[in-house]
Design a protein around this motif. Structure first.
Motif, mmCIF file in Angstrom:
data_model
loop_
_atom_site.group_PDB
_atom_site.id
_atom_site.type_symbol
_atom_site.label_atom_id
_atom_site.label_comp_id
_atom_site.label_asym_id
_atom_site.label_seq_id
_atom_site.Cartn_x
_atom_site.Cartn_y
_atom_site.Cartn_z
ATOM 1 N N ARG A 9 13.304 9.583 -2.477
ATOM 2 C CA ARG A 9 13.529 8.435 -1.289
ATOM 3 C C ARG A 9 12.519 7.498 -1.448
ATOM 4 O O ARG A 9 11.252 7.871 -1.617
ATOM 5 C CB ARG A 9 13.483 8.956 -0.038
ATOM 6 N N TRP A 10 12.680 6.148 -1.527
ATOM 7 C CA TRP A 10 11.880 5.084 -1.414
ATOM 8 C C TRP A 10 11.568 4.372 -0.066
ATOM 9 O O TRP A 10 13.261 4.301 0.565
ATOM 10 C CB TRP A 10 11.922 3.956 -2.312
ATOM 11 N N THR A 11 10.561 3.923 0.452
ATOM 12 C CA THR A 11 10.701 3.263 1.793
ATOM 13 C C THR A 11 9.729 1.804 1.619
ATOM 14 O O THR A 11 8.657 2.071 1.020
ATOM 15 C CB THR A 11 9.995 4.067 2.832
ATOM 16 N N ALA A 12 10.185 0.914 2.363
ATOM 17 C CA ALA A 12 9.434 -0.446 2.153
ATOM 18 C C ALA A 12 9.128 -0.839 3.921
ATOM 19 O O ALA A 12 10.336 -0.753 4.276
ATOM 20 C CB ALA A 12 10.050 -1.197 1.346
ATOM 21 N N GLY A 13 8.201 -1.120 4.335
ATOM 22 C CA GLY A 13 8.075 -1.602 5.428
ATOM 23 C C GLY A 13 6.894 -2.556 5.919
ATOM 24 O O GLY A 13 6.110 -2.934 5.013
ATOM 25 N N VAL A 14 6.653 -2.885 7.117
ATOM 26 C CA VAL A 14 5.818 -3.717 7.617
ATOM 27 C C VAL A 14 4.953 -2.784 8.727
ATOM 28 O O VAL A 14 5.717 -2.215 9.567
ATOM 29 C CB VAL A 14 5.896 -4.926 7.915
ATOM 30 N N ALA A 15 3.779 -2.959 8.898
ATOM 31 C CA ALA A 15 3.104 -2.335 9.890
ATOM 32 C C ALA A 15 2.006 -3.100 10.634
ATOM 33 O O ALA A 15 1.317 -3.887 9.924
ATOM 34 C CB ALA A 15 2.314 -0.828 9.551
ATOM 35 N N LEU A 16 1.971 -3.117 11.998
ATOM 36 C CA LEU A 16 0.713 -3.690 12.711
ATOM 37 C C LEU A 16 0.302 -2.543 13.664
ATOM 38 O O LEU A 16 0.711 -2.065 14.412
ATOM 39 C CB LEU A 16 1.455 -4.853 13.485
ATOM 40 N N ASP A 17 -1.276 -2.380 13.287
ATOM 41 C CA ASP A 17 -1.942 -1.432 14.319
ATOM 42 C C ASP A 17 -3.126 -1.922 14.779
ATOM 43 O O ASP A 17 -4.045 -2.341 13.961
ATOM 44 C CB ASP A 17 -2.301 -0.176 13.487
ATOM 45 N N ASP A 18 -3.225 -2.577 16.168
ATOM 46 C CA ASP A 18 -4.303 -3.295 16.658
ATOM 47 C C ASP A 18 -4.919 -2.487 17.703
ATOM 48 O O ASP A 18 -4.335 -1.740 18.798
ATOM 49 C CB ASP A 18 -3.767 -4.449 17.230
#
Length: 542
Positions: free
Chosen positions: A274-283
Motif C-alpha cells: 500500500r502507498w499513501t500520500a498526504g499532508v500534515a500540519l502539527d503546531d
C-alpha cells in the motif's frame, strides 16, 4: 469490496434450522481446500446472532440473565453483513472467511465470531456466520490505583447503539494529571460504505480538547484504496515528574490537521502493498504556568507543515487460539511480516518554523507456533533531520514470548527498549507504575532511553463466578532503568526491580477488558517508597 446479501426476515423455522446447522455441520462436507479446488460457489449466508446469555444452558437460564437479554438489543443483521468480505454468488475462499472472522472479532460489542460451511450441494456451499454479543451499554464506575496514585472514572458507554455498531460515551475521569469530562461518538460504517467517523470533545480541568476524524481505511487485505482526514485541538497543563513527584509544569496548546489518500493493488501472492500520500500540519505552542510552587520548564515551540509519502506491506499470516492475553476467548495474532514507513519534508515556505526531514518506520514479525512457543517482535524508528542534525530521534524495540506449558499454564516474557537522542522536552521517556514497573510510583525515572523486562507465570482457571468473569492469576517480576539526561536535573537511581502476584478477572459479558488486582514488592529505589504496592487497574490484556 463485496458485502453479504442477506434477507431482512428469516422464518422462525429457518432460524431453528440455521442454529442446528451451525452446531452440527454436514458430515459429508469436504475440507476447505477441496471446496476451493472444486470452485464451489457461496449459496445462502445464514446469520446466527446469539444474545449475551445462552438461555439454552441451565447455568444461564436464570431470571437475571433472561432480564438482561430482554433489555439488550442484539446486533442487527446489516451490521454483521456489512463487515463480511463475501456474498452469495462469490467463489468460496477460505482466506476471506478467516479474515471476515478477524474483522468481526475486532468489534468490542462481539464476544466471538466463527464462520463455517453448513451445507454443500452440487457445488453450492451455504455458510453460517455465528456471532455472540456482549452487553454493550454499561455504566462506567471504577477506582483504579497504579503507581501509588488513584484514578476515578464514572459515566456511561454504549458500543453498539441500537445494534448498529455505533459508539457513544459520556465519561468523567479524575486522574493524577487532570480531570476530564468527555463526550464521544464513533461510527465505523457510515452509509454502509466502510467509512468511519469519530467526534470527541473533552472539557478538562486545565483546558479542553477535540478530535474530528473521517476516513475510509484499508479495512481488509484486498482493499484497493483509502482516504481520510482529521482535525485535532488540545489545550492542557502538562506536569513533569522526578522520582514520582510533580516537579515542573508547562502549558501545551496543540493544533493538528492530517489529510491523506492511499492506493493498493490488493492482495498479491499473500502480501498487500500500500502507498499513501498526504499532508500534515502539527503546531505545538508552549508557555509558562502561573504556579509559584513549581519551577518554569518550557519546551520550545514547534510547527511542522509537510507533505509526506508512506508505504506499507502486510503479509497474510495469522494464528488464532485461546489463553494468551485473554482467558478462554478467541485471540488473533499476526505472525506475518508487517512494514510501515513514512517520509515527509517540512519547509518554511509551507508555513513551518524550520526545514526538516520527518521520518518514521516500523516492522513486526512473529515466529514459532501458537500451540507451543511463539515470539512476536516489533521495532520502530522516528525523528527529524534538521540542518544535518538528528532531532527527537527514537529507536524502539519490543519482544513478547509465549510458552504454552498446558491448557491452563503459560510462561510469558517481554523486553522493551527505547534509545533516544535530543528528544523534544515534551517527549521524554519515563518508567514507573503506569509503564510496567508495578512496584514504583508513576514516572519514577525520566530520561531519554529506557529498558524494561518482565516475566510472568500465568494461570487460567475454569472458575466462572456468576457466569460474568473468567478468573486467572499471575506471579511476576519486573526490572528496568532509564538513562540519559533528566531535564529536571537530578540523576536517576540505577536499576529498579520488583516482584509480585495478582488476580485477573476477564469481563466476558461487557467488554474485552481484564481487571488486574496486583500486589507488588519493590526491591530497591528510595526509602520513601512503600514496601508493598497495591494496584487495581483495567487493561485490554492479561
Amino acid at each position: 469490496m463485496r458485502r453479504c446479501c442477506q434477507t431482512s426476515l428469516i422464518p422462525i423455522l429457518g432460524v431453528l434450522a440455521a442454529q442446528v446447522l451451525a452446531s452440527e455441520p454436514d458430515a459429508e462436507l469436504p475440507n476447505p481446500a477441496d471446496l476451493e479446488a472444486q470452485n464451489a460457489v457461496i449459496g445462502e449466508v445464514i446469520l446466527v446472532r446469539s444474545d449475551v446469555f445462552d438461555l439454552s444452558s441451565p447455568d444461564e437460564n436464570k431470571w437475571l440473565y433472561r432480564w438482561a437479554n430482554r433489555l439488550h438489543i442484539v446486533t442487527r443483521e446489516k451490521t454483521i453483513s456489512e463487515q463480511l468480505l463475501f456474498r452469495t454468488g462469490d467463489l468460496y475462499k477460505k482466506r476471506e472467511l478467516e479474515e471476515s472472522e478477524r474483522i468481526l472479532r475486532r468489534n468490542k460489542f462481539l464476544y466471538d465470531a466463527h464462520i463455517v460451511p453448513s451445507h454443500v450441494d452440487n457445488g453450492i456451499v451455504d455458510l453460517t456466520v455465528n456471532t455472540r454479543d456482549v452487553w454493550s451499554i454499561s455504566p462506567e464506575l471504577s477506582i483504579a490505583r497504579s503507581g501509588g496514585e488513584n484514578r476515578t472514572r464514572y459515566g456511561i458507554e454504549e458500543h453498539n447503539l441500537l445494534g448498529r455498531g455505533q459508539r457513544v460515551r459520556f465519561i468523567r475521569d479524575d486522574g493524577v494529571d487532570r480531570s476530564e469530562s468527555t463526550i464521544e461518538y464513533a461510527d465505523r460504517y457510515i452509509g454502509s460504505h466502510h467509512i468511519s467517523g469519530l467526534l470527541r470533545y473533552s472539557d478538562n480541568s486545565d483546558g479542553d480538547a477535540y478530535l474530528l476524524s473521517i476516513e475510509r481505511p484499508f479495512y481488509a487485505l484486498d482493499t484497493r484504496w483509502s482516504a481520510g482526514g482529521s482535525i485535532l485541538g488540545d489545550d492542557r497543563r502538562t506536569p513533569m515528574y522526578a522520582f514520582g513527584e510533580e516537579a515542573a509544569e508547562y502549558r501545551h496548546q496543540r493544533d493538528a490537521f492530517y489529510l491523506y489518500k492511499g492506493w493498493s493493488k490488493g492482495l498479491r501472492d499473500g502480501r498487500a502493498q500500500r502507498w499513501t500520500a498526504g499532508v500534515a500540519l502539527d503546531d505545538n505552542r508552549f508557555s509558562e504556568v502561573n504556579n509559584p510552587t513549581l519551577p518554569a520548564v518550557v519546551p520550545d515551540d514547534r510547527k511542522l507543515v509537510y507533505p509526506y509519502l508512506g508505504f506499507e506491506l502486510v503479509e497474510d499470516k495469522y494464528v488464532k487460539g485461546t489463553n494468551r492475553d485473554q482467558i478462554n476467548r478467541t485471540e488473533d495474532f499476526q505472525t506475518g511480516l508487517r512494514l510501515n514507513a513514512s517520509l515527509g519534508w517540512a519547509d518554511t515556505s509551507f508555513g513551518s518554523d524550520r526545514d526538516a526531514l520527518v521520518y518514521s518506520a516500523s516492522s513486526s514479525r512473529g515466529f514459532g507456533s501458537f500451540e507451543h512457543k511463539m515470539l512476536l517482535l516489533f521495532a520502530a524508528a522516528s525523528g527529524r533531520l534538521e540542518a544535518g542534525n538528528s532531532a527527537n530521534a527514537q529507536l524502539k524495540m519490543h519482544a513478547r514470548f509465549y510458552h504454552s506449558q498446558s491448557d491452563k499454564r503459560l510462561f510469558f516474557a517481554s523486553i522493551s527498549g527505547t534509545a533516544g537522542h535530543d528528544l523534544d522536552l515534551d517527549n521524554q521517556v519515563a518508567i514507573g507504575g503506569n509503564s510496567g514497573m508495578r512496584g514504583y510510583p508513576l514516572r519514577y525515572q525520566v530520561g531519554e532511553s529506557r529498558l524494561l523486562a518482565t516475566i510472568e507465570q500465568r494461570y487460567y482457571t475454569d472458575w466462572y463466578p456468576f457466569r460474568l468473569a473468567r478468573v486467572g492469576g499471575a506471579v511476576f517480576a519486573d526490572v528496568g532503568q532509564v538513562w540519559g539526561p533528566n531535564p529536571l536535573g537530578p540523576d536517576n537511581r540505577g536499576w529498579l526491580s520488583d516482584v509480585g502476584f495478582g488476580l485477573r478477572l476477564a469481563l466476558t459479558r461487557v467488554s474485552d477488558r481484564v481487571i488486574h488486582i496486583d500486589v507488588a514488592f519493590p526491591l530497591n529505589g528510595d526509602p520513601t517508597i512503600d514496601s508493598v504496592q497495591f494496584l487495581l487497574e483495567s487493561r485490554r490484556s492479561f
